[in-house]
Design an enzyme around this catalytic site. Structure first.
Site, PDB file in Angstrom:
ATOM      1  CE  LYS A 191      -1.964   3.047   2.828  1.00  0.00           C
ATOM      2  NZ  LYS A 191      -2.027   4.173   1.912  1.00  0.00           N
ATOM      3  CB  CYS A 301      12.233   9.154   9.188  1.00  0.00           C
ATOM      4  SG  CYS A 301      13.061   7.989   8.124  1.00  0.00           S
TER       5      CYS A 301
HETATM    6  P1  NAD Z   1       1.628   8.310   8.087  1.00  0.00           P
HETATM    7  O1  NAD Z   1       1.967   7.451   9.216  1.00  0.00           O
HETATM    8  O2  NAD Z   1       0.400   9.150   8.189  1.00  0.00           O
HETATM    9  O3  NAD Z   1       1.414   7.452   6.756  1.00  0.00           O
HETATM   10  C1  NAD Z   1       2.259   6.392   6.411  1.00  0.00           C
HETATM   11  C2  NAD Z   1       1.411   5.320   5.765  1.00  0.00           C
HETATM   12  O4  NAD Z   1       0.465   4.830   6.706  1.00  0.00           O
HETATM   13  C3  NAD Z   1       0.599   5.803   4.558  1.00  0.00           C
HETATM   14  O5  NAD Z   1       0.576   4.799   3.577  1.00  0.00           O
HETATM   15  C4  NAD Z   1      -0.770   6.024   5.153  1.00  0.00           C
HETATM   16  O6  NAD Z   1      -1.813   5.915   4.217  1.00  0.00           O
HETATM   17  C5  NAD Z   1      -0.861   4.920   6.185  1.00  0.00           C
HETATM   18  N1  NAD Z   1      -1.792   5.220   7.268  1.00  0.00           N
HETATM   19  C6  NAD Z   1      -2.127   6.448   7.761  1.00  0.00           C
HETATM   20  N2  NAD Z   1      -3.031   6.315   8.746  1.00  0.00           N
HETATM   21  C7  NAD Z   1      -3.294   5.002   8.878  1.00  0.00           C
HETATM   22  C8  NAD Z   1      -4.166   4.247   9.733  1.00  0.00           C
HETATM   23  N3  NAD Z   1      -4.953   4.818  10.643  1.00  0.00           N
HETATM   24  N4  NAD Z   1      -4.166   2.899   9.605  1.00  0.00           N
HETATM   25  C9  NAD Z   1      -3.379   2.298   8.692  1.00  0.00           C
HETATM   26  N5  NAD Z   1      -2.568   2.950   7.850  1.00  0.00           N
HETATM   27  C10 NAD Z   1      -2.507   4.299   7.944  1.00  0.00           C
HETATM   28  O7  NAD Z   1       2.905   9.143   7.804  1.00  0.00           O
HETATM   29  P2  NAD Z   1       3.126  10.178   6.599  1.00  0.00           P
HETATM   30  O8  NAD Z   1       2.514  11.450   7.009  1.00  0.00           O
HETATM   31  O9  NAD Z   1       2.754   9.577   5.303  1.00  0.00           O
HETATM   32  O10 NAD Z   1       4.730  10.260   6.593  1.00  0.00           O
HETATM   33  C11 NAD Z   1       5.419  11.124   7.420  1.00  0.00           C
HETATM   34  C12 NAD Z   1       5.895  10.393   8.647  1.00  0.00           C
HETATM   35  O11 NAD Z   1       6.531   9.171   8.316  1.00  0.00           O
HETATM   36  C13 NAD Z   1       6.902  11.177   9.418  1.00  0.00           C
HETATM   37  O12 NAD Z   1       6.430  11.355  10.717  1.00  0.00           O
HETATM   38  C14 NAD Z   1       8.175  10.345   9.417  1.00  0.00           C
HETATM   39  O13 NAD Z   1       8.820  10.291  10.628  1.00  0.00           O
HETATM   40  C15 NAD Z   1       7.736   8.997   9.065  1.00  0.00           C
HETATM   41  N6  NAD Z   1       8.739   8.334   8.233  1.00  0.00           N
HETATM   42  C16 NAD Z   1       9.579   7.440   8.818  1.00  0.00           C
HETATM   43  C17 NAD Z   1      10.532   6.786   8.073  1.00  0.00           C
HETATM   44  C18 NAD Z   1      11.472   5.777   8.687  1.00  0.00           C
HETATM   45  O14 NAD Z   1      12.143   5.069   7.971  1.00  0.00           O
HETATM   46  N7  NAD Z   1      11.561   5.658   9.992  1.00  0.00           N
HETATM   47  C19 NAD Z   1      10.629   7.045   6.716  1.00  0.00           C
HETATM   48  C20 NAD Z   1       9.770   7.950   6.153  1.00  0.00           C
HETATM   49  C21 NAD Z   1       8.823   8.585   6.925  1.00  0.00           C
END
Ligand code: NAD
Ligand code: MN
Length: 495
Positions: A191, A301
């Site tokens: 996804k 991140c």
């Molecule tokens: P997010 O957590 O909102 O989304 C990430 C993914 O999760 C997306 O595909 C989203 O659709 C899905 N998602 C969102 N809400 C969900 C729910 N309730 N249930 C299931 N799936 C859900 O994060 P974002 O805003 O897309 O990305 C930014 C964040 O990601 C930042 O806070 C950053 O720290 C983190 N990030 C971490 C890494 C890492 O490797 N540690 C890498 C990139 C981004």
């Protein structure tokens, strides 16, 4: 290096017709209920295409296809050398389509196309080759159980792996999860983030062309609550690999507890410290690397977002980091000269700007701080630096995920360790020093999955990547990635 000009990229952008349908059981397909959503280009505000708005019914279809493929053995029981051959072909196809993939990524989430094309995509090709090659080089164990017995300790695929990934490095994150899972023989349901589905869907096309059988690799575009959550709660998903926010990561742990205790692997947020001691031999280089906080619009991140500088050199380092931030002036992502593109969307832009507003009340604004309009879009933010930031300021504690650096002065090595470790996160940490003993002391003391010395944010297929504390668990990259996508099976034989 790509020789395409702004004019070339613009013409290609106008001509490209991205795939927006889901990929299930080897075919592109609309969402079962026919729903779509508008996918925007953040650098222009224009609608790029309409994308399948998948729901739980599509999750059921994709998981069933993945399970059927896994049980059939069409991929899971191929020899590792066979899987290697197919995945090396996939790497070749990604390489063939590098310009298309870089363009799709840039249009979808705003990153500079030339950076993606010349740097990120080629590294990704190397990544796929590295993992493909590992397929037939992983040996298992024979336990020393004694005469008349033979105890085999073998890794086997977990089955159906779901990967839920974010928008900041859309294809990288998809490949980091899916390729090791495929190498190990699993079936995968991916996804992508709702903001950035296009390269994942192009990847789906390439997996079919490479010869990955139908059902082994599936892609479901859509939103968190309607696709991510049903995957997390699904009784027939064996493993959920996630990269994204800490908040969402915690939800996946709960989903697993509420369903089938699936394995949950999390790569979540960070607020990585980058510590520069006065004994650093090359301050210009340290400053240039500190300014990398603005790379990818700061949407990383593991970015070194807290710059801890020994007090005696704080002003000097600040001046150098400001100078090194100049190349990150926001610009049209299709211009090969651009080093800082658009933020992923207007929502995220507002979030980052609200942190900058907060920072103005907490610390001294030393650079940038403004939202910028370029052409028809105002989703751009200047590289921003706050000086004299207190360790307990909001901008020093919370992940901003934008081009915002907080500079925090410190006095002693003990101070630096205490401030650096005073965080809920633990993804990366960096130290600049010419004192070898101090480098090792710091590497031991810092709570992080990776500590870099005299460099920042080093990521490679050769070394594990991941966090401790609320940055997550498990490791992407290196052979340790297979720990996530395999279970250990013991076979005890008496003879
Ligand atoms: P997010 O957590 O909102 O989304 C990430 C993914 O999760 C997306 O595909 C989203 O659709 C899905 N998602 C969102 N809400 C969900 C729910 N309730 N249930 C299931 N799936 C859900 O994060 P974002 O805003 O897309 O990305 C930014 C964040 O990601 C930042 O806070 C950053 O720290 C983190 N990030 C971490 C890494 C890492 O490797 N540690 C890498 C990139 C981004
Ligand atoms: Mn998009």
């Amino acid at each position: 290096m790509s020789t395409l000009t702004l004019h070339d990229w613009t013409a290609r952008a106008a001509a490209i017709i991205p795939e927006g349908r889901a990929f299930i059981a080897g075919a592109f397909t609309d969402a079962r209920d026919g729903g779509t959503y508008a996918n925007l280009n953040p650098a222009t505000g224009a609608v790029l295409n309409r994308v399948a708005d998948c729901t739980a019914a599509d999750v059921d279809r994709a998981v069933a296809a993945a399970r059927a493929a896994f049980d059939s053995g069409v991929w899971s029981r191929r020899t590792p050398t066979d899987r290697k051959r197919v995945l090396l072909r996939l790497a070749d196809l990604i390489e063939r389509d590098i310009e298309t993939l870089a363009l799709l990524e840039s249009l979808d989430m705003g990153k500079p196309v030339a950076v993606s094309c010349d740097y990120e995509m080629p590294m990704l090709v190397d990544f796929v080759r590295w993992f493909a090659e590992s397929a037939d080089k992983l040996y298992d164990e024979v336990a020393p159980t004694g005469p008349g017995t033979l105890a085999l300790v073998r890794r086997e695929a977990v089955g159906v792996v779901a990967a839920v990934v974010p928008w900041n490095f859309p294809l990288d994150m998809a490949i980091w999860k899916c390729v090791p899972a495929l190498v190990a023989g699993n079936s995968v349901v991916l996804k992508p983030a709702e903001q950035s589905p296009l390269t994942a869907l192009h990847l789906a096309r390439l997996t079919a062309e490479a010869g990955i059988p139908p059902g082994v690799f599936n892609v479901l575009p859509g939103f968190g609550p309607t696709v991510g959550q049903p995957l997390g709660l699904h009784m027939d998903v064996d493993c959920l690999a996630f990269t994204g926010s800490t908040e969402t990561g915690k939800r996946f742990l709960a989903y697993a507890a509420q369903s089938n205790m699936k394995l949950v692997w999390l790569e979540c947020g960070g607020k990585s410290p980058n510590i520069i001691f006065a004994d650093t031999s090359d301050l210009d280089r340290a400053a240039a690397l500190a300014a990398q906080v603005h790379y990818n619009q700061g949407e990383i991140c593991s970015s070194p977002t807290r710059l801890l500088v020994e007090e005696s050199i704080a002003d000097d380092v600040l001046a150098r980091v400001i100078a090194e931030s100049a190349p990150y002036r926001p610009g049209n992502p299709l211009d090969p000269a651009t080093r800082m593109g658009a933020m992923v969307d207007a929502n995220h832009c507002r979030t980052v700007m609200s942190y900058i507003d907060k920072g103005r009340t907490e610390a001294r604004l030393a650079l940038g701080g403004n939202r910028v309009t370029i052409g028809s879009s105002d989703n751009f933010i200047e590289p921003t630096i706050f000086a004299d930031v207190a360790p307990d300021a909001t901008i020093a504690r919370e992940e901003i995920f934008g081009p915002v650096l907080s500079v925090i002065p410190f006095r002693t090595e003990e101070d630096a360790v205490r401030i650096a470790n005073d965080s809920i996160y633990g993804l990366m940490a960096s130290v600049f020093t010419s004192n070898l003993g101090r480098a090792h002391r710091m590497a031991d003391a810092l709570k992080a999955g990776t500590v870099t010395v005299n460099t920042v944010d080093k990521i490679s297929p050769l070394v594990p990547f991941g966090g401790v504390r609320q940055s997550g668990n498990g490791r992407d990259n290196s052979l340790h990635a297979f720990d996530k996508y395999t279970q250990i099976k013991t076979t005890w034989i008496e003879y």
